[in-house]
Scaffold this active site. Structure first.
Site, short mmCIF file in Angstrom:
data_model
loop_
_atom_site.label_atom_id
_atom_site.label_comp_id
_atom_site.label_asym_id
_atom_site.label_seq_id
_atom_site.Cartn_x
_atom_site.Cartn_y
_atom_site.Cartn_z
CB ALA A 176 -0.94 0.00 1.21
CG ASP A 177 3.17 2.53 3.35
OD1 ASP A 177 3.25 3.67 3.82
OD2 ASP A 177 2.59 1.59 3.94
CB ILE A 178 5.70 0.18 -2.34
CG1 ILE A 178 6.80 0.01 -1.28
CG2 ILE A 178 6.30 0.09 -3.74
CD1 ILE A 178 7.48 -1.33 -1.28
N GLY A 212 3.36 5.51 -3.12
CA GLY A 212 4.59 6.24 -3.42
C GLY A 212 4.87 6.30 -4.91
#
Length: 413
Positions: free
Chosen positions: A182-184, A187
């Site tokens: 989710a973060d990557i 990003g």
């Protein structure tokens, strides 16, 4: 601004001349700004005095030992940046931040929604001084909507974003994907949006804009064909292990000593697989003659192939499949991956010296350019390593620095 101070040889990458003010921490923002740094941008990482980015403490494992050690997690997403310790909880610190933002091309932040506005550091607060600013806010749920103020962590977002409903073994417990997807993912969307905004600014009248990227939106977008499969049928996809809902066979098969992954992504691969396995009967079976039929008769096909692979050795099976031009691989670990001659040829393993942690190793950039290649120029910085250096570049003299130290805006030397 874009294009200014460009190195004629293109040694630092296509974003040479772009300045990024990075007020983010943990993963989603730092992953975004590392990509911009790899592309040649000058990235100034703003960190809380004394503690810095939370990931500095996420260890073990780490590179180096003792006080000079650096968290392996932090190292993975913070190269090509300079670190400035700055206390944004103080008005003096926020004034310094505004000075830095006034000359930045891009600002990236992932504070909780509303915090930058509370500090008078939101886009409307900065754009009058710097109308060309590209301001990217990253958050769990975005800047509007009923859940904008809720906390968000990757495993929560993989669950809420639908991924854990179709990741894992059938009838097994929900499983998160092994990296913080989710973060990557958010990003990557942020990087893409920033590049598009920079291009729009250069092709237009020089005006920047605000970008809002959320982890939940990114997860929803990344459900991709799983979502459209649901929209087309009204049936939610479930957990299938390594299998593909639209292709068969396209999965991992257990062997006598491991697993072989087979990807028959189109009908021409099916005869080659049958030949490699010496199973002309499967090729002659009309239930399997097209991908659509193989998908519809997946249970029967899986039983046949499971039994076929069960007594085979992984290495020999992969060799035979490759000889018949069937896409196949065993499941590699990190040691095998990063000792692969192909990975080495593509510069996907990068080593560099660090002033306190010694030699550090990390994945390289997957973006390859013919004229302006990405570069790894700067080790992941130690906390506050460039505070004085950067502030002097922005016109702060000895007296200014002494005043900021006395006010606990920046740390003592």
């Amino acid at each position: 601004m874009v294009g200014e101070a460009r190195n004629p040889s293109g040694e630092t990458g296509p974003l040479d001349g772009v300045t990024v003010l990075d007020a983010s921490r943990v993963l989603v923002g730092p992953f975004c700004t590392m990509q911009l740094g790899d592309l040649g941008a000058e990235v100034i990482k703003i960190e809380r005095p004394g503690t810095g980015d939370q990931t500095r403490t996420w260890r073990p494992p780490s590179f180096g030992e003792g006080d000079g050690a650096e968290s392996a997690y932090y190292v993975s997403i913070n190269r090509n940046k300079r670190s400035v310790e700055l206390n944004l909880a103080s008005e003096e610190g926020r004034a310094v931040f505004r000075d830095l933002a006034s000359e930045a091309d891009v600002l990236v932040e992932n504070f909780r929604v509303g915090k930058m506005a509370e500090w008078d550091l939101d886009y409307p607060d900065l754009v009058e001084e710097n109308p060309g600013l590209i301001y990217c806010g990253l958050s769990g749920y975005g800047e509007w909507g009923p859940d904008r103020d809720k906390p968000a962590y990757d495993i929560m977002m993989q669950a809420r974003g639908g991924f854990m409903s179709f990741t894992g073994i059938e009838d097994g417990p929900p499983v998160r994907i092994g990296v913080a997807l989710a973060d990557i993912g958010a990003g990557m969307y942020a990087t893409q949006a920033i590049l598009a905004a920079l291009l729009d600014r250069e092709l237009g009248d020089g005006t920047g804009q605000k970008i809002d990227v959320s982890l939940l939106d990114g997860q929803a977008a990344w459900t991709s064909y799983m979502a459209t499969n649901y929209f087309a049928t009204g049936e939610a996809p479930g957990r299938m292990g390594s299998k593909h809902p639209n292709i068969a066979p396209y999965q991992a098969f257990e062997t006598a000593d491991g697993y072989v992954v087979v990807a028959c992504s189109s009908d021409p691969f099916w005869p080659r697989l049958c030949e490699a396995l010496d199973r002309p009967d499967l090729l002659a079976d009309e239930r399997f003659e097209t991908n659509e039929k193989r998908v519809r008769n997946r249970d029967v096909l899986d039983a046949e192939l499971d039994a076929e692979f069960a007594d085979r050795q992984t290495e020999e099976t992969v060799r035979v499949l490759e000889e018949h031009d069937v896409p196949a691989s065993h499941v590699r670990d990190m040691e095998e991956l990063f000792s692969d001659p192909q990975i080495e040829a593509r510069d996907m393993r990068v080593e560099m010296d660090h002033p306190t942690a010694g030699n550090v190793t990390m994945p390289g950039s997957p973006m390859k350019f013919s004229r302006t290649p990405t570069t790894v120029r700067q080790h992941p910085p130690t906390l506050g390593e460039h505070t004085e250096e950067v502030l002097r570049e922005y016109g702060y003299g000895d007296a200014d620095l002494d005043r900021l130290r006395a006010a606990d805006v920046i740390p003592e030397e």
